[in-house]
Design an enzyme around this catalytic site. Structure first.
Site, PDB file in Angstrom:
ATOM      1  N   CYS A   1      61.884  -9.256  12.601  1.00  0.00           N
ATOM      2  CA  CYS A   1      62.898  -9.068  11.585  1.00  0.00           C
ATOM      3  C   CYS A   1      64.124  -8.401  12.216  1.00  0.00           C
ATOM      4  O   CYS A   1      64.010  -7.468  12.999  1.00  0.00           O
ATOM      5  CB  CYS A   1      62.444  -8.226  10.410  1.00  0.00           C
ATOM      6  SG  CYS A   1      61.036  -8.909   9.556  1.00  0.00           S
TER       7      CYS A   1
ATOM      8  N   ARG B   1      64.832 -12.298  16.437  1.00  0.00           N
ATOM      9  CA  ARG B   1      63.809 -11.332  16.012  1.00  0.00           C
ATOM     10  C   ARG B   1      62.929 -11.871  14.885  1.00  0.00           C
ATOM     11  O   ARG B   1      61.912 -11.268  14.540  1.00  0.00           O
ATOM     12  CB  ARG B   1      64.472 -10.037  15.539  1.00  0.00           C
ATOM     13  CG  ARG B   1      65.331  -9.371  16.563  1.00  0.00           C
ATOM     14  CD  ARG B   1      65.924  -8.108  16.013  1.00  0.00           C
ATOM     15  NE  ARG B   1      64.891  -7.136  15.749  1.00  0.00           N
ATOM     16  CZ  ARG B   1      64.428  -6.270  16.626  1.00  0.00           C
ATOM     17  NH1 ARG B   1      64.923  -6.236  17.835  1.00  0.00           N
ATOM     18  NH2 ARG B   1      63.475  -5.431  16.299  1.00  0.00           N
TER      19      ARG B   1
ATOM     20  N   TRP C   1      60.680 -12.267   9.788  1.00  0.00           N
ATOM     21  CA  TRP C   1      59.430 -12.790  10.342  1.00  0.00           C
ATOM     22  C   TRP C   1      58.361 -12.304   9.364  1.00  0.00           C
ATOM     23  O   TRP C   1      58.082 -11.107   9.268  1.00  0.00           O
ATOM     24  CB  TRP C   1      59.195 -12.227  11.748  1.00  0.00           C
ATOM     25  CG  TRP C   1      58.011 -12.803  12.445  1.00  0.00           C
ATOM     26  CD1 TRP C   1      57.973 -13.933  13.212  1.00  0.00           C
ATOM     27  CD2 TRP C   1      56.673 -12.279  12.460  1.00  0.00           C
ATOM     28  NE1 TRP C   1      56.696 -14.138  13.695  1.00  0.00           N
ATOM     29  CE2 TRP C   1      55.888 -13.149  13.260  1.00  0.00           C
ATOM     30  CE3 TRP C   1      56.057 -11.167  11.885  1.00  0.00           C
ATOM     31  CZ2 TRP C   1      54.528 -12.929  13.494  1.00  0.00           C
ATOM     32  CZ3 TRP C   1      54.702 -10.957  12.108  1.00  0.00           C
ATOM     33  CH2 TRP C   1      53.954 -11.830  12.902  1.00  0.00           C
TER      34      TRP C   1
ATOM     35  N   ASN D   1      61.938  -4.030   8.041  1.00  0.00           N
ATOM     36  CA  ASN D   1      61.211  -4.581   9.190  1.00  0.00           C
ATOM     37  C   ASN D   1      59.952  -3.734   9.332  1.00  0.00           C
ATOM     38  O   ASN D   1      60.051  -2.515   9.429  1.00  0.00           O
ATOM     39  CB  ASN D   1      62.094  -4.456  10.435  1.00  0.00           C
ATOM     40  CG  ASN D   1      61.360  -4.763  11.719  1.00  0.00           C
ATOM     41  OD1 ASN D   1      60.346  -5.455  11.708  1.00  0.00           O
ATOM     42  ND2 ASN D   1      61.870  -4.257  12.825  1.00  0.00           N
ATOM     43  N   GLY D   2      58.773  -4.346   9.325  1.00  0.00           N
ATOM     44  CA  GLY D   2      57.537  -3.582   9.487  1.00  0.00           C
ATOM     45  C   GLY D   2      56.533  -3.932   8.416  1.00  0.00           C
ATOM     46  O   GLY D   2      56.650  -4.963   7.739  1.00  0.00           O
TER      47      GLY D   2
ATOM     48  N   GLU E   1      50.901 -16.856  33.298  1.00  0.00           N
ATOM     49  CA  GLU E   1      52.255 -16.845  32.733  1.00  0.00           C
ATOM     50  C   GLU E   1      52.747 -18.277  32.488  1.00  0.00           C
ATOM     51  O   GLU E   1      53.361 -18.560  31.456  1.00  0.00           O
ATOM     52  CB  GLU E   1      53.190 -16.082  33.691  1.00  0.00           C
ATOM     53  CG  GLU E   1      54.652 -16.027  33.298  1.00  0.00           C
ATOM     54  CD  GLU E   1      54.929 -15.367  31.952  1.00  0.00           C
ATOM     55  OE1 GLU E   1      54.023 -14.808  31.340  1.00  0.00           O
ATOM     56  OE2 GLU E   1      56.084 -15.461  31.510  1.00  0.00           O
TER      57      GLU E   1
ATOM     58  N   LYS F   1      53.816 -19.634  28.763  1.00  0.00           N
ATOM     59  CA  LYS F   1      55.130 -20.231  28.474  1.00  0.00           C
ATOM     60  C   LYS F   1      54.946 -21.590  27.795  1.00  0.00           C
ATOM     61  O   LYS F   1      55.646 -21.921  26.846  1.00  0.00           O
ATOM     62  CB  LYS F   1      55.957 -20.422  29.758  1.00  0.00           C
ATOM     63  CG  LYS F   1      56.505 -19.163  30.368  1.00  0.00           C
ATOM     64  CD  LYS F   1      57.780 -18.668  29.732  1.00  0.00           C
ATOM     65  CE  LYS F   1      57.622 -17.446  28.901  1.00  0.00           C
ATOM     66  NZ  LYS F   1      57.135 -16.233  29.348  1.00  0.00           N
TER      67      LYS F   1
ATOM     68  N   GLU G   1      53.641 -21.229  24.113  1.00  0.00           N
ATOM     69  CA  GLU G   1      54.585 -20.736  23.109  1.00  0.00           C
ATOM     70  C   GLU G   1      55.752 -21.680  22.870  1.00  0.00           C
ATOM     71  O   GLU G   1      56.274 -21.745  21.761  1.00  0.00           O
ATOM     72  CB  GLU G   1      55.058 -19.305  23.419  1.00  0.00           C
ATOM     73  CG  GLU G   1      55.830 -19.138  24.686  1.00  0.00           C
ATOM     74  CD  GLU G   1      56.152 -17.681  24.989  1.00  0.00           C
ATOM     75  OE1 GLU G   1      56.332 -16.893  24.054  1.00  0.00           O
ATOM     76  OE2 GLU G   1      56.227 -17.334  26.188  1.00  0.00           O
TER      77      GLU G   1
ATOM     78  N   HIS H   1      32.909 -22.230  38.168  1.00  0.00           N
ATOM     79  CA  HIS H   1      32.013 -21.497  37.266  1.00  0.00           C
ATOM     80  C   HIS H   1      32.168 -21.951  35.823  1.00  0.00           C
ATOM     81  O   HIS H   1      31.708 -21.266  34.911  1.00  0.00           O
ATOM     82  CB  HIS H   1      32.268 -19.991  37.387  1.00  0.00           C
ATOM     83  CG  HIS H   1      31.992 -19.465  38.758  1.00  0.00           C
ATOM     84  ND1 HIS H   1      30.742 -19.416  39.315  1.00  0.00           N
ATOM     85  CD2 HIS H   1      32.840 -19.010  39.723  1.00  0.00           C
ATOM     86  CE1 HIS H   1      30.809 -18.928  40.541  1.00  0.00           C
ATOM     87  NE2 HIS H   1      32.082 -18.681  40.820  1.00  0.00           N
TER      88      HIS H   1
ATOM     89  N   LYS I   1      60.801 -12.150  18.826  1.00  0.00           N
ATOM     90  CA  LYS I   1      60.998 -11.535  20.134  1.00  0.00           C
ATOM     91  C   LYS I   1      60.354 -10.162  20.243  1.00  0.00           C
ATOM     92  O   LYS I   1      59.692  -9.850  21.207  1.00  0.00           O
ATOM     93  CB  LYS I   1      62.496 -11.433  20.393  1.00  0.00           C
ATOM     94  CG  LYS I   1      62.859 -10.849  21.726  1.00  0.00           C
ATOM     95  CD  LYS I   1      63.029 -11.928  22.741  1.00  0.00           C
ATOM     96  CE  LYS I   1      63.193 -11.408  24.142  1.00  0.00           C
ATOM     97  NZ  LYS I   1      62.457 -12.237  25.095  1.00  0.00           N
TER      98      LYS I   1
END
Ligand code: F6R
Length: 620
Positions: free
Chosen positions: A2, A27, A75, A101-102, A489, A493, A496, A512, A615
């Site tokens: 947010c 955000r 968000w 936000n939260g 990584e 990437k 997402e 294995h 983000k």
């Protein structure tokens, strides 16, 4: 998560707020809204979907003139991303508008209490409750008006459990915007005859670079000509002012299609900036923001690195450097798991918290836990004045500049470089390396911007193979030693950005279990260790490549330039510059970033704002 903007000044608040939201959309981007105070009323508009939906709606609505306002890009936590659940939320009397936000954890109790008292709750959000709580608080004051919204906010915040940044306006207190924060970010921007509240300086950087940090459990009241910050108990708060050290242009796309492509391209400069000013006149390492004394660092006998996501991968790589150079055992833990694993911590344990945003709540909570156990905490962060460095004993800023794309790129490389610098500093203090050895590694690091530049110049084949593979359902990534976190990584990437199933494995683990996944045509990207300096591991990985090829896999091989042994087994060969083994992640990660970005673009995805993500993850 947010983005929040508040404005009080002489400009049209709507313009300032919408511009600010456009800078904060990274955000959260599942709905957006604005409110402006004018003629003793609060006017608002809000829409599900990206900011563009809101601006289209605003273009159709009557003009919202007024010089005090706020906005939000969301968000979702409580309630689906619909028009009614978008922020701002208003009270029953429609005097007050609130953005948040939260997560308010005592949401259910508060909702029941408010409904029992006759409030009509019209959304599924926890945020709307704050508007009604403020309504009651303001009504309980002898004279609604000057100063009452801040007082009401202080009282309401003390009734809330959870994490929040709140920003509110009240049409009866028309010159004021009030913000409050607990565990979520909020900064003040100080202009001439205008002031701003925002989740991130990016929202106001085109108006002012003068900023003030808002601390934990504080309320900021801004007017066009004043800023007052108080603690939740009403006492005046100590605040820290700072000047934003980057320009508005740094947060623009500058002709690139995506912020991510721009940020990938910026990596040589970012790596160079991360190294600026790290040595004194005598060439000895110095970390001026470190704040931990050499005596404290000399006692360190164990290191725990805490981070999430991409920053965690940087930590996994840093472990190799720390143990190799400092001879100190180093454990790397997911910040979200740390508190619950009953970690063994002592006063001589150094915790290194890595976070681009400095606001990741999992990491912040882990930092608090470590400090409660009397550990020293050093943070490696990009965002100045954010919560994690504020709450750490020391900080090393990564100087990557603003990272707007949700997927982390330049922050990762600068986290690596900064962690390496910290490891070298520890080695200097603890005497585990000679000065000449430290100089050699510093020279290797100083050569990295050039090496990253070289990689960027030859990304044609990477883009090509990414487009060819756009319809594949799955890609695997393999690596060993520091190449293993690079593989993790690369897979992250791709997940997402391209929403593809992607897994990173340690190449030695293949036999294995994961080898059962190999079938004809499956793309597998392999990070190959340097042939000379890591000959044994190199040859083992070459064998792994043969094993997967024998089972029909399509191999994308990232190997050092001139590595003849492996080239013959590569369906696609991506050549990397010749660099020392511990530096290889800095060059090997870049093609994997480009690969994911290009593949997502080929699939028609929004590369900068992937679905379901945001983000700065300020919920646990
Ligand atoms: C991945 C990504 C995330 C972040 C993670 C931690 O591209 O960006 O995995 O790395 O959410 O964020 P920070 O570094 O801000 O703590």
């Amino acid at each position: 998560m947010c983005g929040i903007v508040g404005y009080a000044g002489a400009r049209q608040a709507l313009d300032v707020v919408v511009e600010g939201l456009s800078k904060l959309e990274y955000r959260g981007y599942d709905s957006a809204g604005v409110a402006v105070l004018a003629d003793g009323k609060v006017a608002w508009e809000k829409r599900a979907g990206k900011l563009a939906n809101l601006t289209a709606a605003l273009a159709q609505s009557p003009p919202m003139a007024g010089t005090v306002g706020l906005g939000h890009t969301r968000w979702a936590t409580h309630g689906a991303p619909t028009d009614p659940n978008a922020h701002p939320h208003t009270d029953c009397g429609e005097h007050i508008a609130v953005v948040h936000n939260g997560i308010i954890e005592n949401f259910a109790d508060l909702r029941a209490q408010l409904q029992a008292a006759g409030h009509v709750i019209s959304s599924d959000t926890d945020t709307e409750l704050v508007a009604h709580l403020l309504e009651d608080e303001v009504a309980g004051q002898s004279a609604p008006g000057a100063g009452s919204l801040a007082a009401a906010m202080r009282a309401v915040c003390q009734r809330l459990d959870g994490t929040f940044t709140l920003v509110a306006v009240d049409a009866r207190d028309p010159d004021v915007v009030v913000g409050a924060r607990r565990n979520s970010p909020l900064v003040v921007g100080r202009g001439h005859g205008e002031n701003f509240l925002a989740s991130d300086v990016a929202a106001f950087i085109s108006f002012t670079k003068q900023a003030t940090e808002i601390g934990q459990d504080q309320v900021a009241e801004i007017r066009a000509d004043s800023v007052t910050v108080t603690n939740f108990d009403g006492t005046l708060a100590q605040v820290r002012d700072f000047v934003v050290d980057w320009d508005a242009e740094a947060a623009e796309k500058a002709g690139f299609k995506w912020f991510m492509t721009k940020e990938i391209a910026e990596q040589p400069r970012a790596v160079a900036d991360a190294l600026v000013g790290r040595t004194d006149a005598a060439g000895r390492l110095m970390l001026d923001e470190m704040r931990l004394t050499d005596d404290e660092l000399r006692q360190v006998d164990k290191i725990i690195v805490l981070a999430c996501g991409t920053a965690y991968h940087a930590g996994l790589i840093a472990k190799y450097a720390i143990e190799h150079w400092c001879n100190i055992p180093c454990d790397v833990q997911l910040a979200s798991e740390f508190r619950y694993s009953e970690p063994i911590l002592t006063r001589t344990t150094l915790v290194i918290a890595i976070s681009q945003s400095g606001e990741t709540l999992d990491t912040l909570m882990a930092v608090r836990h470590a400090r409660e156990q009397h550990c020293r905490v050093l943070s490696v962060c990009n965002v100045r004045g954010s919560s994690i460095p504020r709450e750490s004993d020391g900080v090393v800023y990564t100087h990557a500049g603003p990272e707007i794309a949700v997927a982390s790129t330049k922050a990762f490389l600068t986290q690596l470089v900064s962690c390496y610098v910290v490891a070298l500093y520890l080695a200097q203090v603890q005497g585990t390396m000679f000065a000449s050895e430290i100089d050699t590694v510093l020279d290797q690091l100083r050569a990295m911007p050039g090496a990253v530049e070289e990689v960027l110049e030859v990304m044609g084949p990477v883009r090509e193979v990414a487009r060819e593979l756009a319809a594949e359902p799955c890609v695997l990534f393999l690596g060993r030693h520091v190449g293993h976190p690079v593989a993790l990584e690369g897979a992250l990437k791709l997940k997402e950005l391209a929403y593809m199933h992607a897994e990173g494995f340690a190449a030695g683990e293949l036999k294995h279990g994961p080898i059962a996944l190999i079938e004809p045509g499956l793309p597998v990207a392999v990070v190959v260790p340097p042939p000379k300096d890591m000959a044994v591991l190199h040859d083992k990985v070459v064998s792994n490549i043969q094993e997967i090829r024998a089972r029909g896999a399509r191999t994308i091989v990232l190997a050092e330039r001139g590595d003849a042994k492996v080239a013959q087994f590569a369906d696609t060969l991506i050549e990397l510059p010749v660099v020392p083994p511990l530096m290889q992640p800095l060059v090997a990660t870049v093609p994997l970033q480009v690969f994911a970005c290009e593949l997502a673009d080929a699939k028609g995805h929004d590369v900068d704002q992937p679905r379901n993500l945001a983000k700065s993850v300020t919920v646990e």
